[in-house]
Design an enzyme around this catalytic site. Structure first.
Site, PDB file in Angstrom:
ATOM      1  N   LYS A  54      21.365  34.062   2.241  1.00  8.46           N
ATOM      2  CA  LYS A  54      22.547  34.085   3.114  1.00  8.46           C
ATOM      3  C   LYS A  54      23.668  33.250   2.494  1.00  8.46           C
ATOM      4  O   LYS A  54      24.814  33.685   2.417  1.00  8.46           O
ATOM      5  CB  LYS A  54      22.198  33.555   4.511  1.00  8.46           C
ATOM      6  N   GLN A  98      18.546  29.194  11.936  1.00 10.00           N
ATOM      7  CA  GLN A  98      17.470  30.052  11.441  1.00 10.00           C
ATOM      8  C   GLN A  98      16.231  29.923  12.328  1.00 10.00           C
ATOM      9  O   GLN A  98      15.743  28.828  12.585  1.00 10.00           O
ATOM     10  CB  GLN A  98      17.139  29.654   9.989  1.00 10.00           C
ATOM     11  N   ASP A 121      24.657  35.632  15.089  1.00  5.41           N
ATOM     12  CA  ASP A 121      23.381  36.343  15.232  1.00  5.41           C
ATOM     13  C   ASP A 121      23.378  37.207  16.500  1.00  5.41           C
ATOM     14  O   ASP A 121      22.520  38.071  16.656  1.00  5.41           O
ATOM     15  CB  ASP A 121      22.224  35.331  15.336  1.00  5.41           C
TER      16      ASP A 121
END
Ligand code: NAD
Length: 296
Positions: A54, A98, A121
């Site tokens: 990422k 995460q 997200d």
């Protein structure tokens, strides 16, 4: 008949190119560099790999990448304080914590402490509600990438029968909402669904998001249907460690009209859509028009 293979790797490259173009425009015309902050707690090896790629891809499209690596025993208060600091940092347009988090941390609490506008997200309860009511939101990356590939292949999805196998909050449910938003007739199948084969056989579009290697055989697929295989499963085959999807690619490709391979299908689209969401969040934060083709 052999299905058209939907090349997610190539598609993701075009998404990244578009993102890079918008980043250049934002820098040149507005003096703004979009920034993505990624928070990793602990040392889960798979998460470390994801976070690294990422960060790398964020920098490659010209955005700022802020990586925050915290010890596995970080307290909830310290993690919430970091999220709060990032929420208030104007150089940060997207925040990603995460998952999975270590067991002592409450994932829902942490995700819902992210400012919804920066929740790239799309897991914050506000974004879930906005998506469910057809309003502008941050859309989870994997379903967004799957939708982009479906729109590209079909043009309009209106009136098509779609079956989503899997009802997770991360993939199955948001995928179903997106398909409904594009006027598909949507069925969500799951572990308790009766006669799954018959349900799948009705579908013009099958999205498999289960996590069971090759569980959908070709004879469940309606001839000509489009198959989006979200599953990523590591198995041993002929003494080798290989990645396979939730669909049996070998038999499905002879029946489907189009199919995403594993690897090289949905997988690469996920990070590309994370970058797309970050640019979208940056434009919204600055009252600028949103990039076309990068949102739901
Ligand atoms: P999950 O475990 O949260 O959900 C799995 C779903 O499958 C559940 O809703 C369950 O009801 C359903 N299910 C389980 N057994 C079933 C059965 N026998 N028949 C029908 N349905 C069944 O998983 P998830 O997070 O949604 O991920 C699903 C898969 O997608 C995994 O393989 C994961 O690795 C992969 N994934 C890929 C990406 C990507 O970037 N490509 C992103 C997220 C997840």
């Amino acid at each position: 008949m052999t299905a058209q293979i939907i090349d997610g790797k190539a598609f993701a490259a075009t998404v990244r190119e578009k993102v890079a173009g918008h980043v250049t425009r934002l820098k040149e015309e507005n003096g703004i560099t979009p920034g993505l902050a990624v928070v990793l707690v602990g040392e889960d090896p798979a998460s470390q790999v994801y976070v690294r790629s990422k960060g790398k891809q964020t920098v490659e499209v010209g955005m700022n990448s802020f990586e925050h690596k915290l010890d596995a025993d970080t307290s909830e208060a310290d993690l919430l304080a970091l999220v709060d600091q990032l929420n208030n940092d104007p150089t940060v347009h997207g925040i990603l914590v995460q998952l999975p988090l270590p067991k002592h941390l409450n994932e829902d609490l942490v995700i819902n402490s992210i400012s919804p506008e920066k929740d790239v997200d799309g897991f914050h309860i506000s974004n879930v509600g906005l998506l469910g009511t057809g309003q502008k939101s941050m859309v989870p990356c994997t379903p967004l990438g799957s939708l982009m590939m479906l729109r590209d292949h079909h043009g309009s999805l209106s009136g098509l029968d779609a079956v989503v196998i899997g009802r997770s909050n991360i993939v199955g449910k948001p995928m179903a909402q997106l398909l409904l938003g594009d006027s598909c007739t949507v069925t969500i199948a799951h572990s308790r669904t009766k006669d799954l084969a018959d349900v799948v056989r009705r579908a013009d579009i099958v999205v498999a998001a289960v996590g069971r290697p090759e569980m959908v055989p070709g004879d469940w697929i309606k001839p000509g249907a489009t198959v989006i295989d979200v599953g990523i499963n590591r198995i041993e085959r002929e003494g080798k460690n290989v990645l396979v999807g939730d669909v049996d690619f070998a038999s499905a490709k002879d029946v489907a009209g189009a199919i995403t391979p594993v690897p090289g299908g949905v997988g690469p689209m996920t990070i590309a859509c994370l970058l797309a969401n970050t640019v979208t969040a940056c434009c919204r934060a600055n009252g600028l028009s949103e990039p076309e083709g990068l949102t739901a």
